[in-house]
Write a protein that holds these residues in place. Structure first.
Motif, mmCIF file in Angstrom:
data_model
loop_
_atom_site.group_PDB
_atom_site.id
_atom_site.type_symbol
_atom_site.label_atom_id
_atom_site.label_comp_id
_atom_site.label_asym_id
_atom_site.label_seq_id
_atom_site.Cartn_x
_atom_site.Cartn_y
_atom_site.Cartn_z
ATOM 1 N N ILE A 96 1.354 -5.158 -47.148
ATOM 2 C CA ILE A 96 1.570 -5.088 -45.707
ATOM 3 C C ILE A 96 1.682 -6.506 -45.155
ATOM 4 C CG2 ILE A 96 0.667 -4.207 -43.514
ATOM 5 C CD1 ILE A 96 -1.104 -2.288 -45.174
ATOM 6 N N ASN A 97 2.709 -6.752 -44.359
ATOM 7 C CA ASN A 97 2.863 -8.041 -43.669
ATOM 8 C C ASN A 97 2.901 -9.236 -44.620
ATOM 9 O OD1 ASN A 97 2.684 -6.467 -41.377
ATOM 10 N ND2 ASN A 97 0.659 -7.184 -40.766
ATOM 11 N N ILE A 98 3.517 -9.066 -45.774
ATOM 12 C CA ILE A 98 3.524 -10.172 -46.726
ATOM 13 C C ILE A 98 4.509 -11.262 -46.306
ATOM 14 C CG2 ILE A 98 5.249 -9.013 -48.203
ATOM 15 C CD1 ILE A 98 3.890 -10.455 -50.586
ATOM 16 N N ASN A 99 4.082 -12.492 -46.468
ATOM 17 C CA ASN A 99 4.946 -13.651 -46.276
ATOM 18 C C ASN A 99 4.966 -14.401 -47.603
ATOM 19 O OD1 ASN A 99 6.265 -16.016 -45.588
ATOM 20 N ND2 ASN A 99 5.269 -16.195 -43.591
ATOM 21 N N ALA A 100 6.093 -14.333 -48.303
ATOM 22 C CA ALA A 100 6.194 -14.911 -49.642
ATOM 23 C C ALA A 100 6.557 -16.378 -49.622
ATOM 24 C CB ALA A 100 7.236 -14.142 -50.465
ATOM 25 N N ASN A 134 5.469 -21.372 -52.086
ATOM 26 C CA ASN A 134 6.390 -20.250 -52.218
ATOM 27 C C ASN A 134 6.042 -19.420 -53.448
ATOM 28 O OD1 ASN A 134 7.807 -21.194 -50.010
ATOM 29 N ND2 ASN A 134 9.431 -22.131 -51.215
ATOM 30 N N LEU A 135 6.159 -18.106 -53.306
ATOM 31 C CA LEU A 135 6.014 -17.258 -54.482
ATOM 32 C C LEU A 135 7.187 -17.456 -55.446
ATOM 33 C CD1 LEU A 135 4.722 -13.836 -53.070
ATOM 34 C CD2 LEU A 135 3.473 -15.460 -54.512
ATOM 35 N N ASP A 136 8.320 -17.888 -54.909
ATOM 36 C CA ASP A 136 9.515 -18.165 -55.721
ATOM 37 C C ASP A 136 10.008 -16.942 -56.500
ATOM 38 O OD1 ASP A 136 9.795 -20.818 -54.952
ATOM 39 O OD2 ASP A 136 8.392 -21.525 -56.491
ATOM 40 N N ILE A 137 9.836 -15.773 -55.916
ATOM 41 C CA ILE A 137 10.385 -14.581 -56.549
ATOM 42 C C ILE A 137 11.888 -14.532 -56.316
ATOM 43 C CG2 ILE A 137 8.299 -13.164 -56.516
ATOM 44 C CD1 ILE A 137 9.154 -12.007 -53.883
ATOM 45 N N GLU A 138 12.600 -13.961 -57.271
ATOM 46 C CA GLU A 138 14.057 -13.904 -57.205
ATOM 47 C C GLU A 138 14.529 -12.476 -57.420
ATOM 48 O OE1 GLU A 138 16.142 -16.988 -59.518
ATOM 49 O OE2 GLU A 138 14.131 -17.679 -60.099
ATOM 50 N N ASN A 188 15.225 -12.715 -67.082
ATOM 51 C CA ASN A 188 13.950 -13.425 -67.090
ATOM 52 C C ASN A 188 13.643 -14.116 -65.764
ATOM 53 O OD1 ASN A 188 13.382 -12.800 -69.837
ATOM 54 N ND2 ASN A 188 14.828 -14.404 -70.465
ATOM 55 N N VAL A 189 14.325 -13.728 -64.699
ATOM 56 C CA VAL A 189 14.029 -14.322 -63.395
ATOM 57 C C VAL A 189 12.617 -13.932 -62.970
ATOM 58 C CG1 VAL A 189 16.442 -14.324 -62.669
ATOM 59 C CG2 VAL A 189 14.977 -12.355 -62.139
ATOM 60 N N LYS A 190 12.047 -14.740 -62.101
ATOM 61 C CA LYS A 190 10.685 -14.503 -61.640
ATOM 62 C C LYS A 190 10.690 -13.387 -60.604
ATOM 63 C CE LYS A 190 6.664 -17.067 -59.940
ATOM 64 N NZ LYS A 190 6.191 -18.396 -59.491
ATOM 65 N N THR A 191 10.117 -12.259 -60.963
ATOM 66 C CA THR A 191 10.097 -11.110 -60.064
ATOM 67 C C THR A 191 8.908 -10.233 -60.401
ATOM 68 O OG1 THR A 191 11.396 -9.264 -59.173
ATOM 69 C CG2 THR A 191 11.531 -9.657 -61.549
ATOM 70 N N LEU A 192 8.496 -9.407 -59.465
ATOM 71 C CA LEU A 192 7.421 -8.464 -59.745
ATOM 72 C C LEU A 192 7.911 -7.414 -60.727
ATOM 73 C CD1 LEU A 192 5.947 -7.929 -56.155
ATOM 74 C CD2 LEU A 192 4.948 -9.260 -58.017
ATOM 75 N N LYS A 193 7.122 -7.139 -61.724
ATOM 76 C CA LYS A 193 7.491 -6.156 -62.725
ATOM 77 C C LYS A 193 7.131 -4.734 -62.315
ATOM 78 C CE LYS A 193 8.675 -9.533 -65.499
ATOM 79 N NZ LYS A 193 10.109 -9.845 -65.721
#
Length: 373
Positions: free
Chosen positions: A147-151, A220-224, A233-238
């Protein structure tokens, strides 16, 4: 109190355990409700700045619609160091942990309670911490409700504005403006007064300043977003994720931005209509319903009753593909008899909307939803 778990024909007693867990980054106050089971995750919560697990989540977990969930899952509430109710001032010279370090306290908490996996439920700073934890320890996380995440890290303009406005000192009014939108602050005086009281009386103000400083120093979480045929292999939630925000929340833009960076095949965006900065307080029944659908999508609680959310929907191509994959998994699990857990209800979980219906400017091929009161 004894509750009967009809799905497993077993009876268990609800237990509440409060413990202090020692970590390399300070002591963490945790409350475990229910019994940890080997064959299912624990729901783990994490609060936002200015709150603790009670002021943040009591309204939701005391709501009758949450009882069906807590009947099946143990719940572990985690408080950031020094943020629990009645906490004493942290020792002089104590270096408050960074957001990344707070995320690294969680494996120790899980080990302490013999928890093998979690479904995370968090808001604001807590959502960032759980997302970081999931990136670092994907094998421990089955799903996230954020909820209300700021990455993103705080920009220099935001930093300057916060310095000028006094956010570095975490005054109650500044925390209020972080939690609630302008419309809510102007119109819902009783709610704002209640949380102003919580912030000033339930939280140690010196400790709060350190937690706020840690959150404002996040990176930054630096998710892609993975490309359909690009680098796997990009950085992302699995894990599957549900991003939630109220339509009058001050975090709307941040959540939309985070959604644009997520894997669309694993992410659902839920924008709650007529809802303020704290959906778990403003609309606990609607959020509980969304949680049931999300948990069903993970393969649990197949028999849970759904009554509140709209069943009508329009779907984008991505949503159709995602739902078809869900149906295939449901049929596969039905044939294997894997604890009789199904995903059939996820097809009507929330009102999936096209970009034009959900939020102007949403990137293409993002699942989205709006829930009306």
């Amino acid at each position: 109190m004894v509750l009967e778990d009809s799905e497993y024909d077993s009876v268990f007693e609800t237990e509440v355990t409060e413990e202090i867990v020692e970590t390399p980054f300070g002591t963490v106050h945790c409350t475990l409700t229910g019994v940890v089971r080997e064959n299912r995750p624990v729901i783990l919560t994490y609060h936002d700045i200015g709150l603790n697990h009670k002021t943040c989540f009591d309204t939701l977990f005391s709501h009758e619609d949450m009882q069906e969930i807590t009947r099946h899952f143990a719940v572990c509430h985690v408080n950031a160091p020094g943020q629990q109710e009645g906490a004493s001032t942290l020792p002089t010279g104590f270096t408050y942990p960074s957001m990344d370090q707070l995320a690294e306290t969680l494996p120790i908490v899980l080990k302490h309670f013999n928890i093998t996996s979690i479904v995370g439920l968090a808001i604001g700073a807590g959502a960032y911490i759980l997302a970081r934890f999931a990136l670092n320890h994907p094998d421990l996380v089955e799903g996230l409700v954020l909820i209300n995440i700021n990455a993103q890290a705080e920009g220099w303009m935001d930093w300057a504005a916060h310095k000028l406005s006094g956010l570095a000192h975490a005054s109650p009014e500044i925390v209020i403006s972080h939690l609630f939108g302008k419309e809510e602050i102007q119109n819902n005086h009783d709610l704002i007064a209640t949380f102003r009281h919580h912030i000033t009386t339930s939280i140690n103000q010196t400790n709060l300043q350190q937690f706020v400083k840690s959150y404002n120093s996040r990176r930054n979480l630096d998710i892609e977003r993975p490309a359909p045929t690009g680098n796997a292999n990009v950085k992302t939630l699995k894990c599957p994720a549900l991003l939630v925000v109220g339509d009058s929340s001050p975090a709307v833009d941040a959540v939309v931005d985070c959604n644009s960076r997520m894997n669309p095949t694993k992410t659902t965006f839920l924008k709650m209509a007529d809802c303020g900065g704290l959906p778990q307080v403003d609309q606990p029944a609607k959020l509980a319903e969304a949680l049931k659908y999300f948990i069903q999508g993970l393969g649990y609680m197949s028999s849970a009753g759904m009554t509140r959310l709209s069943r009508s929907r329009t779907t984008s191509g991505t949503s159709v593909s995602s739902m078809e994959a869900s149906r295939n998994r449901t049929r596969s699990r039905a044939h294997t008899g894997d604890e009789q857990r199904g995903r059939s209800h996820t097809d009507v979980s929330m009102e999936s909307a096209s970009n034009s219906c959900a939020e102007p400017g949403l990137p293409a091929m993002i699942k989205a939803a709006e829930v009306s009161c």
